[in-house]
Design an enzyme around this catalytic site. Structure first.
Site, PDB file in Angstrom:
ATOM      1  N   CYS A 168       1.367  -7.900  11.783  1.00 12.30           N
ATOM      2  CA  CYS A 168       1.731  -8.101  13.195  1.00 12.30           C
ATOM      3  C   CYS A 168       1.102  -9.376  13.739  1.00 12.30           C
ATOM      4  O   CYS A 168       0.963  -9.536  14.947  1.00 12.30           O
ATOM      5  CB  CYS A 168       1.312  -6.911  14.050  1.00 12.30           C
ATOM      6  SG  CYS A 168       2.330  -5.453  13.797  1.00 12.30           S
ATOM      7  N   ARG A 215       2.122 -12.287  -0.688  1.00 14.06           N
ATOM      8  CA  ARG A 215       0.804 -12.602  -0.135  1.00 14.06           C
ATOM      9  C   ARG A 215       0.208 -13.869  -0.735  1.00 14.06           C
ATOM     10  O   ARG A 215       0.586 -14.303  -1.823  1.00 14.06           O
ATOM     11  CB  ARG A 215      -0.154 -11.435  -0.451  1.00 14.06           C
ATOM     12  CG  ARG A 215       0.252 -10.109   0.176  1.00 14.06           C
ATOM     13  CD  ARG A 215      -0.334  -9.945   1.533  1.00 14.06           C
ATOM     14  NE  ARG A 215       0.184  -8.799   2.269  1.00 14.06           N
ATOM     15  CZ  ARG A 215      -0.382  -8.334   3.386  1.00 14.06           C
ATOM     16  NH1 ARG A 215      -1.476  -8.890   3.857  1.00 14.06           N
ATOM     17  NH2 ARG A 215       0.146  -7.319   4.040  1.00 14.06           N
ATOM     18  N   LYS A 229      -9.556  -2.653   2.142  1.00 11.41           N
ATOM     19  CA  LYS A 229      -9.278  -1.497   2.994  1.00 11.41           C
ATOM     20  C   LYS A 229     -10.088  -0.266   2.563  1.00 11.41           C
ATOM     21  O   LYS A 229     -10.540   0.503   3.409  1.00 11.41           O
ATOM     22  CB  LYS A 229      -7.787  -1.156   2.962  1.00 11.41           C
ATOM     23  CG  LYS A 229      -6.873  -2.315   3.265  1.00 11.41           C
ATOM     24  CD  LYS A 229      -7.023  -2.836   4.668  1.00 11.41           C
ATOM     25  CE  LYS A 229      -6.005  -3.934   4.899  1.00 11.41           C
ATOM     26  NZ  LYS A 229      -5.833  -4.393   6.228  1.00 11.41           N
ATOM     27  N   ARG A 269       0.835  -1.187   0.000  1.00 11.80           N
ATOM     28  CA  ARG A 269       0.000   0.000   0.000  1.00 11.80           C
ATOM     29  C   ARG A 269       0.875   1.245   0.000  1.00 11.80           C
ATOM     30  O   ARG A 269       1.961   1.251   0.565  1.00 11.80           O
ATOM     31  CB  ARG A 269      -0.899   0.022   1.241  1.00 11.80           C
ATOM     32  CG  ARG A 269      -2.117  -0.883   1.135  1.00 11.80           C
ATOM     33  CD  ARG A 269      -2.983  -0.793   2.368  1.00 11.80           C
ATOM     34  NE  ARG A 269      -2.363  -1.421   3.513  1.00 11.80           N
ATOM     35  CZ  ARG A 269      -1.764  -0.786   4.502  1.00 11.80           C
ATOM     36  NH1 ARG A 269      -1.723   0.537   4.522  1.00 11.80           N
ATOM     37  NH2 ARG A 269      -1.220  -1.437   5.492  1.00 11.80           N
ATOM     38  N   TYR A 287      -1.765  -3.622  -6.635  1.00 13.49           N
ATOM     39  CA  TYR A 287      -1.515  -4.295  -5.362  1.00 13.49           C
ATOM     40  C   TYR A 287      -2.779  -4.371  -4.496  1.00 13.49           C
ATOM     41  O   TYR A 287      -3.532  -3.398  -4.391  1.00 13.49           O
ATOM     42  CB  TYR A 287      -0.394  -3.595  -4.574  1.00 13.49           C
ATOM     43  CG  TYR A 287      -0.306  -4.156  -3.173  1.00 13.49           C
ATOM     44  CD1 TYR A 287       0.266  -5.415  -2.961  1.00 13.49           C
ATOM     45  CD2 TYR A 287      -0.873  -3.501  -2.090  1.00 13.49           C
ATOM     46  CE1 TYR A 287       0.287  -5.978  -1.702  1.00 13.49           C
ATOM     47  CE2 TYR A 287      -0.854  -4.063  -0.817  1.00 13.49           C
ATOM     48  CZ  TYR A 287      -0.282  -5.301  -0.637  1.00 13.49           C
ATOM     49  OH  TYR A 287      -0.281  -5.859   0.610  1.00 13.49           O
ATOM     50  N   ASP A 347      -8.799  -9.986   9.459  1.00  7.35           N
ATOM     51  CA  ASP A 347      -8.331  -8.627   9.133  1.00  7.35           C
ATOM     52  C   ASP A 347      -9.345  -7.531   9.426  1.00  7.35           C
ATOM     53  O   ASP A 347      -8.958  -6.455   9.846  1.00  7.35           O
ATOM     54  CB  ASP A 347      -7.938  -8.576   7.650  1.00  7.35           C
ATOM     55  CG  ASP A 347      -7.110  -7.350   7.286  1.00  7.35           C
ATOM     56  OD1 ASP A 347      -6.256  -6.958   8.099  1.00  7.35           O
ATOM     57  OD2 ASP A 347      -7.325  -6.782   6.199  1.00  7.35           O
ATOM     58  N   SER A 357      -0.996  -3.938  10.267  1.00 11.46           N
ATOM     59  CA  SER A 357      -0.711  -4.909   9.214  1.00 11.46           C
ATOM     60  C   SER A 357       0.591  -5.645   9.515  1.00 11.46           C
ATOM     61  O   SER A 357       1.567  -5.048   9.977  1.00 11.46           O
ATOM     62  CB  SER A 357      -0.562  -4.198   7.868  1.00 11.46           C
ATOM     63  OG  SER A 357      -1.763  -3.547   7.537  1.00 11.46           O
ATOM     64  N   HIS A 397     -10.149  -2.633  12.044  1.00 16.54           N
ATOM     65  CA  HIS A 397      -9.047  -3.428  11.496  1.00 16.54           C
ATOM     66  C   HIS A 397      -8.736  -4.543  12.497  1.00 16.54           C
ATOM     67  O   HIS A 397      -7.710  -4.500  13.177  1.00 16.54           O
ATOM     68  CB  HIS A 397      -7.842  -2.500  11.299  1.00 16.54           C
ATOM     69  CG  HIS A 397      -6.740  -3.091  10.484  1.00 16.54           C
ATOM     70  ND1 HIS A 397      -5.442  -2.642  10.550  1.00 16.54           N
ATOM     71  CD2 HIS A 397      -6.743  -4.095   9.570  1.00 16.54           C
ATOM     72  CE1 HIS A 397      -4.696  -3.334   9.719  1.00 16.54           C
ATOM     73  NE2 HIS A 397      -5.445  -4.221   9.115  1.00 16.54           N
TER      74      HIS A 397
HETATM   75  O1  SAT Z   1      -3.555  -3.473   2.559  1.00 16.90           O
HETATM   76  S1  SAT Z   1      -3.679  -4.900   2.300  1.00 16.90           S
HETATM   77  O2  SAT Z   1      -5.056  -5.280   2.433  1.00 16.90           O
HETATM   78  O3  SAT Z   1      -3.216  -5.180   0.972  1.00 16.90           O
HETATM   79  C1  SAT Z   1      -2.779  -5.757   3.424  1.00 16.90           C
HETATM   80  C2  SAT Z   1      -2.565  -5.055   4.694  1.00 16.90           C
HETATM   81  O4  SAT Z   1      -1.762  -4.123   4.730  1.00 16.90           O
HETATM   82  O5  SAT Z   1      -3.202  -5.417   5.718  1.00 16.90           O
HETATM   83 MN    MN Z   2      -4.833  -5.518   7.441  1.00 21.82          MN
END
Ligand code: SAT
Ligand code: MN
Length: 592
Positions: A251, A366, A207, A70, A198, A278, A249, A227
């Protein structure tokens, strides 16, 4: 006519008139459609077939090397007034943003197919779910959206019934990092993303919709878009408590959501059920408790570090029907990343592997896989009413100071713990890695409006009749003087979750300290666990001078949200400052 909803039909026509695609394809979400897309992408090299014996229907996508994470720098929230975006967001006036984006989108789909992707975030029959339509010129995005959302005919039928949907327009453009923007127009419930393929920049349901736009929807409609992972913990008596946990993200949200209980716990009958890894949408139910759904239908997880030791459930989930992005491959064409056995021969950019070029798999490589493939997928994950949340957990990467676990004394203190969250940065976003930054509720990159208003929205859930979850803060990443982790993490984290649930059920007294309630050392089940000598004392210590400095830093950080910082949150920070200034009573031995 491709839709019975005039607003949808009109928008698709308008976009086509602007972008000039060669074809328009309305996605129905069928297997046949997915298979045809995959065949097309295999033919043009967008996807590479992996070893079909070991990994049936698994494919590799290598992104443009300049497009691997991102880009928060180019992610913008376009409220009419800059103050409404807040200091936590980049802002542009909607008119200026529209002019910029219209120029980029003009003619950008020439020779390409425009795909219309109707999708539903959440179980298709859930009143907590919300729908959207993404238009994209990327078949890779279509394939990923089919895995990550409820996509196709059923979603379109719901949209046509309700007449409402979030609009998302995406084009990969020329993948030029200089011509890349991810713009959000909350008032219009509109997203426009250009120049990146991406995940978080391009799979607009994730997101962009489920957090940045949905945080605005939740604020207007009285719910929370967070989140957070959602996990069910079933005790040996058969009772399942659901926990929602926010971490930045990369973690360990996916690992915690799919946790494997330590040996002794398994033998005793503990079970862990995955609801989401997520994103979590929560709303008060008729009984006053918060009910949560996972708006997603799949996992877009970080590959490196995923192994039989750290997350066997994830490994099983991604053994088939998975799209891999930017991983390495072995001599026999299996996907590979750091943490797996075997040897890479080709790196994520398709070059012969040479350690001099860095890791074989990109650190933010990923996997995309359907949640239904997860061995621990909860039978409540598709429940339209959601699951009741017993505990909310905040956490980050903090090498020092923050104890293994602490509990907020009440909701307001819990909101302060969330607002004060900090974490070392990771590879999930472009930029330096390992720098401490404040990341309230792990929403810094995702809160679609002013953080001050967001904290006020959180505080407002504490109202008569509410039966709110207890709030905790954890730190799995604490390091000793030798730089090594003090706590083993992964499955062993269940020991900490068990203490939380004992608090929820009223069977652990804990120990009150100025920063919150910590476990008494004998309240954590450490049977079968070898910790370094003194590690537990360190993990549960309260370093008073360190905390005084931390509270000062938190106060300074929160002051940046004035004049919209809720007075109640400021008062709460002051309350903790005062508690830290009061000499410790002799009995509270853990307080230094
Ligand atoms: O932003 S993504 O959904 O691609 C992955 C992340 O940072 O949690
Ligand atoms: Mn995330």
């Amino acid at each position: 006519m491709a839709s019975t909803l005039p607003a949808l039909e009109r928008w698709v026509n308008d976009v086509a008139a602007l972008t000039h695609p060669a074809h328009v394809h309305w996605c129905d979400g069928s297997q046949a459609e997915y298979d045809a897309l995959v065949a097309h992408m295999l033919a043009d090299g967008t996807l590479i077939e992996l070893n079909q014996q070991t990994h049936p229907r698994c494919y590799l996508h290598r992104s443009d090397p300049r497009d691997v994470a991102r880009v928060e720098r180019l992610t913008v929230i376009c409220h009419e007034h800059e103050e409404d975006a807040g200091p936590n967001n980049h802002w542009m006036a909607p008119a200026a943003a529209h002019a910029k984006m219209d120029a980029l989108f003009a003619g950008c789909m020439r020779g390409r197919t425009l795909y219309v992707i109707p999708y539903c975030m959440g179980p298709i029959d859930s009143t907590l779910a919300r729908c959207g339509v993404e238009i994209t010129d990327s078949p890779y995005v279509v394939a990923n959206m089919r895995i990550m959302t409820r996509m196709g005919a059923a979603a379109q039928a719901r949209i046509e019934r309700e007449g409402e949907f979030v609009r998302g327009l995406h084009s990969v453009g020329e993948l030029d990092p200089e011509r890349r923007w991810i713009m959000h127009f909350p008032a219009e419930r509109l997203i426009q993303s250009f120049g990146s393929g991406y995940g978080g920049n391009a799979l607009l349901g994730k997101k962009c919709h489920a957090l940045r736009i949905a945080s605005n929807q939740g604020r207007d409609e009285g719910w929370l878009a967070e989140h957070m992972l959602i996990v069910g913990i079933q005790n040996p008596q058969g009772k399942t408590h659901y926990i929602a946990a926010a971490f930045p993200s990369a973690c360990g949200k996916t690992n915690l959501a799919m946790l494997i209980p330590p040996e002794g716990y398994r033998a005793a009958g503990w079970k862990v059920w995955t609801v989401g890894d997520d994103i979590c949408w929560m709303r008060p139910g008729a009984d006053g408790r918060l009910y949560a759904i996972n708006p997603e239908a799949g996992f877009f997880g970080v590959a490196p570090g995923t192994s039989a030791a750290t997350n066997p459930n994830a490994l099983a989930t991604i053994a088939h029907d998975t799209i891999y992005t930017n991983v390495a491959v072995t001599a026999d064409n299996q996907p590979w990343w750091e943490g797996l056995p075997g040897t890479p021969v080709t790196d994520w950019q398709g070059r012969p592997y040479d350690p001099a070029n860095g890791p074989a798999a990109h650190p933010n490589s990923r996997f995309t896989a359907s949640a239904r493939q997860c061995p621990t997928w909860s039978d409540q994950a598709e429940a339209p009413q959601g699951v009741p949340i017993s505990a909310i957990v905040f956490g980050g990467r903090r090498p020092n100071l923050l104890p293994l676990v602490m509990e907020a004394r009440d909701w307001t203190h819990g909101v302060l713990l969330g607002a004060a969250m900090g974490s070392e940065t990771t590879a999930a976003a472009a930029g330096a890695v390992g720098v401490l930054r404040r990341d309230p509720m792990a929403m810094k990159p995702f809160c679609g409006y002013h953080y001050g208003d967001y904290f006020a929205h959180w505080l407002a859930f504490d109202r008569p009749g509410a039966k709110l979850p207890r709030v905790f803060h954890v730190n799995w990443f604490r390091k000793g003087a030798d730089g090594r982790f003090l706590w083993p993490g992964f499955g062993e984290n269940l020991r900490v979750l068990e203490w939380m649930l004992a608090r929820v059920e009223g069977s652990a007294s804990g120990m009150d300290t100025p920063i919150g309630t910590l476990p008494r050392p004998n309240e954590l089940n450490l049977a079968g666990l070898k910790l370094a000598p003194g590690a537990l004392d360190e993990l549960l210590a309260v370093d008073r001078p360190g905390w005084q400095a931390e509270l000062a830093a938190i106060g300074e950080y929160l002051a940046g949200f004035a004049p919209r910082l809720p007075p109640k949150l400021h008062a709460e920070q002051q309350r903790v400052v005062a508690a830290l200034a009061t000499p410790a009573p002799r009995a509270a031995t853990a307080v230094a």
